[in-house]
Design an enzyme around this catalytic site. Structure first.
Site, PDB file in Angstrom:
ATOM      1  N   LYS A  51     107.598  -5.025  30.168  1.00 17.63           N
ATOM      2  CA  LYS A  51     108.010  -5.899  28.930  1.00 17.63           C
ATOM      3  C   LYS A  51     109.365  -6.626  28.599  1.00 17.63           C
ATOM      4  CE  LYS A  51     104.438  -6.757  28.437  1.00 17.63           C
ATOM      5  NZ  LYS A  51     103.634  -7.362  29.413  1.00 17.63           N
ATOM      6  N   THR A  67     107.569 -10.179  34.958  1.00 16.65           N
ATOM      7  CA  THR A  67     106.741 -11.324  35.319  1.00 16.65           C
ATOM      8  C   THR A  67     107.584 -12.548  35.892  1.00 16.65           C
ATOM      9  OG1 THR A  67     105.008 -10.631  33.664  1.00 16.65           O
ATOM     10  CG2 THR A  67     104.559 -12.547  35.055  1.00 16.65           C
ATOM     11  N   HIS A 125     108.674  -0.313  38.096  1.00 23.60           N
ATOM     12  CA  HIS A 125     108.808   0.026  36.904  1.00 23.60           C
ATOM     13  C   HIS A 125     109.636   1.424  36.730  1.00 23.60           C
ATOM     14  CE1 HIS A 125     107.664  -3.443  34.652  1.00 23.60           C
ATOM     15  NE2 HIS A 125     106.304  -3.064  34.692  1.00 23.60           N
ATOM     16  N   SER A 133     106.936  -6.963  22.492  1.00 27.54           N
ATOM     17  CA  SER A 133     106.304  -7.441  23.358  1.00 27.54           C
ATOM     18  C   SER A 133     105.061  -6.352  23.940  1.00 27.54           C
ATOM     19  CB  SER A 133     107.145  -7.936  24.690  1.00 27.54           C
ATOM     20  OG  SER A 133     106.498  -8.448  25.468  1.00 27.54           O
ATOM     21  N   ARG A 164     103.563 -14.718  26.798  1.00 29.06           N
ATOM     22  CA  ARG A 164     103.432 -14.898  25.425  1.00 29.06           C
ATOM     23  C   ARG A 164     104.360 -16.062  25.010  1.00 29.06           C
ATOM     24  NH1 ARG A 164     104.855 -12.721  20.346  1.00 29.06           N
ATOM     25  NH2 ARG A 164     106.478 -11.717  21.387  1.00 29.06           N
ATOM     26  N   GLY A 204     108.249 -15.533  25.044  1.00 33.65           N
ATOM     27  CA  GLY A 204     109.338 -15.701  25.992  1.00 33.65           C
ATOM     28  C   GLY A 204     110.281 -16.034  25.159  1.00 33.65           C
TER      29      GLY A 204
HETATM   30  P1  A3P Z   1     107.253 -11.688  24.834  1.00 32.87           P
HETATM   31  O1  A3P Z   1     105.923 -10.749  24.515  1.00 32.87           O
HETATM   32  O2  A3P Z   1     108.220 -11.465  24.028  1.00 32.87           O
HETATM   33  O3  A3P Z   1     106.999 -13.025  24.826  1.00 32.87           O
HETATM   34  P2  A3P Z   1     106.804  -8.373  31.358  1.00 32.87           P
HETATM   35  O4  A3P Z   1     106.631  -9.676  32.609  1.00 32.87           O
HETATM   36  O5  A3P Z   1     108.106  -7.345  31.988  1.00 32.87           O
HETATM   37  O6  A3P Z   1     105.543  -7.910  31.308  1.00 32.87           O
HETATM   38  O7  A3P Z   1     107.301  -8.981  30.225  1.00 32.87           O
HETATM   39  C1  A3P Z   1     106.485 -10.022  29.412  1.00 32.87           C
HETATM   40  C2  A3P Z   1     107.665 -10.759  28.243  1.00 32.87           C
HETATM   41  O8  A3P Z   1     108.298 -11.680  29.287  1.00 32.87           O
HETATM   42  C3  A3P Z   1     106.712 -11.480  27.514  1.00 32.87           C
HETATM   43  O9  A3P Z   1     107.673 -11.570  26.370  1.00 32.87           O
HETATM   44  C4  A3P Z   1     106.399 -12.839  28.114  1.00 32.87           C
HETATM   45  O10 A3P Z   1     105.942 -13.932  27.348  1.00 32.87           O
HETATM   46  C5  A3P Z   1     107.625 -12.929  29.004  1.00 32.87           C
HETATM   47  N1  A3P Z   1     107.615 -13.872  29.681  1.00 32.87           N
HETATM   48  C6  A3P Z   1     106.459 -14.093  30.768  1.00 32.87           C
HETATM   49  N2  A3P Z   1     106.611 -14.943  31.727  1.00 32.87           N
HETATM   50  C7  A3P Z   1     107.837 -15.616  31.319  1.00 32.87           C
HETATM   51  C8  A3P Z   1     108.472 -16.799  31.730  1.00 32.87           C
HETATM   52  N3  A3P Z   1     108.099 -17.301  32.918  1.00 32.87           N
HETATM   53  N4  A3P Z   1     109.843 -17.222  31.357  1.00 32.87           N
HETATM   54  C9  A3P Z   1     110.093 -16.213  30.212  1.00 32.87           C
HETATM   55  N5  A3P Z   1     109.776 -15.342  29.630  1.00 32.87           N
HETATM   56  C10 A3P Z   1     108.552 -14.755  30.058  1.00 32.87           C
END
Ligand code: A3P
Length: 328
Positions: A69, A73, A132, A163, A294, A296
């Site tokens: 998180k 991604t 991870h 997150s 979500r 971001g």
């Molecule tokens: P939030 O829950 O704060 O919105 P991971 O990819 O490590 O699982 O982290 C997920 C977090 O990255 C989430 O944060 C998600 O919304 C955000 N995220 C996913 N895709 C993104 C993108 N293209 N640009 C910026 N943030 C992104």
């Protein structure tokens, strides 16, 4: 007994795991503490030993590393679009893999043993991989000179916690677990004790930060990025990353707007609204693809945690990082 990071084997872990400290309050997986970090049992029993036994790094590999998180991604999407921009021009390829598949299907995690056995070895070079796992649990041949280049993304622990809590509530159902019962207060207390998937978060971050300081040149280097900085200036961070990955943008590409095209393709809004990420499922793990996207933004923690909780977590992290020269 907590185990050490010395090359774990399947037989050794089958015997060791049941004796490791257990945490069952973080849905959806039971976690065990191994070599200082809390990991899902499946990773310890299968993924980690398979990785240590089978994975043969290539000098051209690029490994994307993160605490869950923290922007994994996004990092996967950016790195994939950058590495494959010749075969898949970001703006003109209507059939771009990122338009058809979730970024997690384009870049696989090293510690998922099915990926190691069936997908990763068959990939052509240069390979893009992800993990991870904490730095200290990676095989020696991955972190030694001549190993893959590692790109790490770190995020403010308060935002990573929020997150993760919201993701858990949304994604747990895929694993047949009711995540709704998991309260913010409970998640907060466990996170502060480091009791969360791959936790403690700050130790995970610090290991990669220290590795990035130690290793420069000669392979096995770590590029240390911050999610908040990437949000502030995605293009500059992408250029740094491309150079580090060994595929810098040419002057013509920069002038032609390729950097911005990749940033745009990988933006949260664009990815979130792609068919595969709207109602598709991440077929490898069965986690709903839309759960990865979500808001971001930086600082959203304050909508879900009180200022006092924020201060308490900051203090825990500051105390733990004292003397390290690193701060969030
Ligand atoms: P939030 O829950 O704060 O919105 P991971 O990819 O490590 O699982 O982290 C997920 C977090 O990255 C989430 O944060 C998600 O919304 C955000 N995220 C996913 N895709 C993104 C993108 N293209 N640009 C910026 N943030 C992104």
């Amino acid at each position: 007994q907590e185990g050490t990071a010395a090359a774990p084997t399947h037989a050794g872990m089958a015997e060791l795991v049941p004796a490791l400290p257990l945490e069952t309050r973080c849905p959806p997986f039971a976690l065990r503490r191994y070599a200082g970090f809390w990991q899902p049992e499946g990773v310890l029993r299968r993924g980690l030993p398979t990785l240590h036994a089978r994975f043969a790094p290539r000098p051209t590999d690029v490994l994307l590393a993160s605490f869950p998180k923290s922007g994994t991604t996004w990092l996967k999407a950016l790195a994939f679009a950058t590495l494959h921009r010749d075969a898949h021009p970001p703006s003109s390829d209507a059939d771009h893999p990122l338009r058809r598949r979730n970024p997690h299907d384009c870049v696989r995690f090293l510690e998922v043993d099915s990926a190691l056995e069936h997908t990763i070895e068959a990939l052509p070079s240069p390979r893009l991989l992800a993990t991870h796992l904490p730095y200290s649990l990676l095989p020696e041949r991955v972190v030694s000179a001549g190993g893959p280049r590692i790109v790490y993304v770190c995020r403010d622990p308060k935002d990573a916690l929020v997150s993760s809590w919201l993701f858990t509530r949304k994604a747990s159902a895929s694993a047949g677990v009711d995540g709704d019962a998991f309260s913010m207060q409970e998640a907060f207390e466990l996170f502060r004790e480091g009791r969360c998937c791959c936790g403690p978060q700050w130790r995970h971050v610090l290991e990669y930060c220290e590795a990035s300081r130690r290793r420069s040149g000669g392979g096995g280097e770590v590029l240390f990025l911050r999610y908040e900085e990437m949000l502030r200036d995605p293009a500059a961070n992408l250029k740094t990353m491309a150079e580090f990955m060994g595929c810098p943008f040419s002057e013509e590409e920069v002038a032609g707007g390729v950097v911005e095209e990749i940033v745009d393709l990988c933006s949260l809004e664009k990815l979130k609204n792609m068919e595969a990420n709207r109602d598709g499922r991440w077929n490898v793990s069965g986690i709903r693809s839309d759960a990865f996207f979500r808001k971001g933004v930086a600082g959203d923690w304050s909508r879900h945690m009180s200022p006092e909780m924020g201060k308490m977590l900051d203090k825990t992290v500051e105390d733990a990082l004292q003397g390290s020269g690193f701060s969030f």
